[in-house]
Scaffold this active site. Structure first.
Site, PDB file in Angstrom:
ATOM      1  N   HIS A 100     -49.282 -14.209 -27.338  1.00 53.39           N
ATOM      2  CA  HIS A 100     -48.291 -13.687 -26.389  1.00 53.39           C
ATOM      3  C   HIS A 100     -46.932 -13.432 -27.035  1.00 53.39           C
ATOM      4  CE1 HIS A 100     -45.952 -13.893 -22.448  1.00 53.39           C
ATOM      5  NE2 HIS A 100     -46.884 -13.004 -22.207  1.00 53.39           N
ATOM      6  N   ASP A 103     -25.114 -24.124 -18.602  1.00 52.78           N
ATOM      7  CA  ASP A 103     -23.669 -24.338 -18.519  1.00 52.78           C
ATOM      8  C   ASP A 103     -22.862 -23.152 -19.027  1.00 52.78           C
ATOM      9  OD1 ASP A 103     -24.073 -26.874 -17.462  1.00 52.78           O
ATOM     10  OD2 ASP A 103     -23.982 -27.857 -19.420  1.00 52.78           O
ATOM     11  N   LYS A 133     -43.901 -11.660 -29.120  1.00 58.15           N
ATOM     12  CA  LYS A 133     -43.409 -10.306 -29.377  1.00 58.15           C
ATOM     13  C   LYS A 133     -42.409 -10.401 -30.526  1.00 58.15           C
ATOM     14  CE  LYS A 133     -44.587 -10.133 -24.812  1.00 58.15           C
ATOM     15  NZ  LYS A 133     -44.888 -11.309 -23.974  1.00 58.15           N
ATOM     16  N   ASP A 141     -38.316  -5.477 -43.325  1.00 55.70           N
ATOM     17  CA  ASP A 141     -37.750  -5.787 -44.654  1.00 55.70           C
ATOM     18  C   ASP A 141     -37.093  -7.165 -44.714  1.00 55.70           C
ATOM     19  OD1 ASP A 141     -38.575  -3.294 -45.529  1.00 55.70           O
ATOM     20  OD2 ASP A 141     -36.639  -2.335 -45.166  1.00 55.70           O
ATOM     21  N   LYS A 197     -37.565 -13.468 -19.641  1.00 56.59           N
ATOM     22  CA  LYS A 197     -37.719 -14.926 -19.703  1.00 56.59           C
ATOM     23  C   LYS A 197     -36.448 -15.494 -20.339  1.00 56.59           C
ATOM     24  CE  LYS A 197     -42.040 -13.014 -20.782  1.00 56.59           C
ATOM     25  NZ  LYS A 197     -42.731 -12.986 -19.564  1.00 56.59           N
TER      26      LYS A 197
END
Length: 484
Positions: free
Chosen positions: A224, A409, A226, A231, A404
């Site tokens: 899952h 704070d 990504k 380089d 996500k």
């Protein structure tokens, strides 16, 4: 003849009883949360035969013998590579702000990955910005490009990324693309996949689905992450798959997918590169460590400390959930969370409740409409308990909110691929960044507020008046939370 069938029925019943008893014992002796064990026992007993089959398919974390042995053998050499980062002057715990010191210590001790300073970050919050930036960086690649995604879907600017990769490969850039077998199933049979392979791009299916081996490896264990690394100088990670939302799941009835990605330069790039190398070796057996990061960070560039937190089979168990629990439980003023799939573990649920009950402002931003009906209903099973504890729940109405993120704070944040569900916290290969940088965190917090402006806030009194059918569906789908 009747006695024969009676005897056959009795034998079948006894065999089934022995099977259920054996699976029950296995569920009980497995060390995991009581709620997960009880949910599995209910599934096994409520769904005769099918419940047992579901448990064999989805009940245990089984990577498969070959991958598991390879991952176990890989851990020590990769940990040694990570531990060399402790000597890099980008790792300065005495100068790293105290906001993430506890997370730095946890990840260094468990995985060997320290937080590193000297990075630059760019928050990209629209598909056009993300895909255009990726294409531009690919066009400048000189040596190699490493990519891994759960979903690659052809169409729109995603085809522009594929075209840029083809041109890069044709000018001699080494391109490695790792895609999840289930998530990118349609892409593997597409003309774009063939054109990329014909151009010399190496495309590998991660965790290839094989029904013939369904009882030997958990089929819903997915890659899952990504990640893009160019380089060892530029990296991307975040929530967005390699898709153009205008050409992706347009008939799902949930609107456009809303995502973010982070573009990174600096020492953290090499850590993400190492994680890609780890995943590549798990699948292919080919080892190629990335180059060590630049360890001559100027004193006036000791900014943006980032802790990379990977998880998945073969890596330290429960690491990301530990990071989440530590971050949320130590919050002093506010916690703001966005996640498309919310089926928290009992431990995380209690952390959210306790934090809100301490007087900390805890806000959840979830999509009003979800592409997974089961997850959508299961999420609502937690609303009443959270609302009564003082947690504020916003339902985003502007599409499928797929970002996500966690802001603590308004001082530091977590951003990556991790959903707040059992699958992300316990099962899949995931990665998240813990970023201790005030400017970047503020940008992410402002973005979260734009999500809230497009949301409806759940009213506790109105929620208590929902129908009995609504409550029943919540609880039914909640029972399946271990496999959602």
């Amino acid at each position: 003849m009747q006695e024969f069938y009676q005897a056959l029925t009795l034998i079948g019943f006894m065999l089934y009883w022995i099977l259920v008893a054996g699976v029950t014992i296995r569920v009980v002796i497995k060390r995991r949360s009581v709620s997960v064990s009880l949910a599995w026992l209910m599934i096994i007993y409520i769904l005769p035969i099918f419940g047992v089959i579901f448990y064999f398919l989805f009940g245990e974390l089984n990577l498969g013998k070959k991958r598991a042995e390879r991952a176990k053998a890989m851990f020590d050499p990769y940990e040694a590579w990570f531990l060399k980062l402790l000597d890099c002057n980008a790792h300065l715990p005495e100068k790293t702000p105290t906001h993430i010191t506890h997370i730095d210590e946890l990840c260094t001790n468990r995985m060997g990955i320290p937080a590193l300073c000297g990075n630059t970050l760019s928050l990209q919050d629209t598909p056009q910005k993300i895909l255009s930036s990726i294409i531009q960086d690919i066009e400048q690649a000189r040596d190699f490009i490493r990519m891994e995604f759960y979903i690659w879907n052809e169409g729109g600017q995603a085809n522009g990324v594929a075209s840029a990769l083809i041109r890069a490969s044709q000018r001699g850039v080494r391109c490695q693309v790792l895609l999840d077998s289930a998530g990118s199933r349609v892409f593997f049979s597409s003309s774009w996949c063939k054109m990329m392979q014909d151009a010399g791009i190496k495309i590998v299916q991660a965790l290839k689905v094989n029904p013939a081996r369904m009882f030997l490896r958990r089929l819903d264990l997915r890659q899952h992450r990504k990640i893009i690394v160019i380089d060892d100088a530029i990296a991307y990670t975040g929530s967005m798959n390699l898709v153009d939302p205008e050409f992706f799941k347009q008939n799902a009835g949930v609107g456009m997918w809303i995502d973010v990605m982070v573009r990174i330069t600096g020492p953290t790039v090499n850590v993400l590169s190492a994680i890609h190398c780890w995943d590549w070796e798990v699948e292919t057996g080919e080892r190629s460590f990335p180059q060590a990061p630049e360890c001559h960070i100027e004193q006036d560039n000791l900014l943006h400390p980032i802790q990379v937190v990977p998880s998945g089979p073969g890596m330290p168990e429960n690491l990301i959930q530990q990071v989440l629990n530590i971050s949320i439980s130590r919050a002093s003023h506010s916690v703001t969370i966005t996640t498309p799939y919310f089926v928290p573990s009992e431990e995380l649920l209690q952390t959210l409740r306790t934090t809100a009950q301490r007087g900390v402002k805890v806000e959840l931003i979830l999509p009003k409409n979800n592409d997974s009906i089961m997850v959508g209903w299961a999420s609502k099973a937690f609303y009443a308990e959270l609302l009564s504890a003082g947690v504020i729940i916003h339902e985003f109405a502007g599409g499928l909110l797929h970002t996500k993120s966690v802001v603590i704070d308004q001082k530091y944040c977590l951003i990556g691929t991790v959903n707040l569900d059992v699958r992300s916290l316990w099962l899949n290969f995931e990665v998240t960044l813990v970023v201790d940088d005030a400017e970047f965190t503020q940008q992410l917090y402002w973005l979260q507020n734009t999500y809230i402006e497009q949301s409806l806030t759940v009213n506790e009194q109105q929620w208590q008046q929902r129908s009995l059918l609504h409550r029943f569906l919540e609880r039914v789908f909640y029972l399946f939370s271990p496999i959602l």
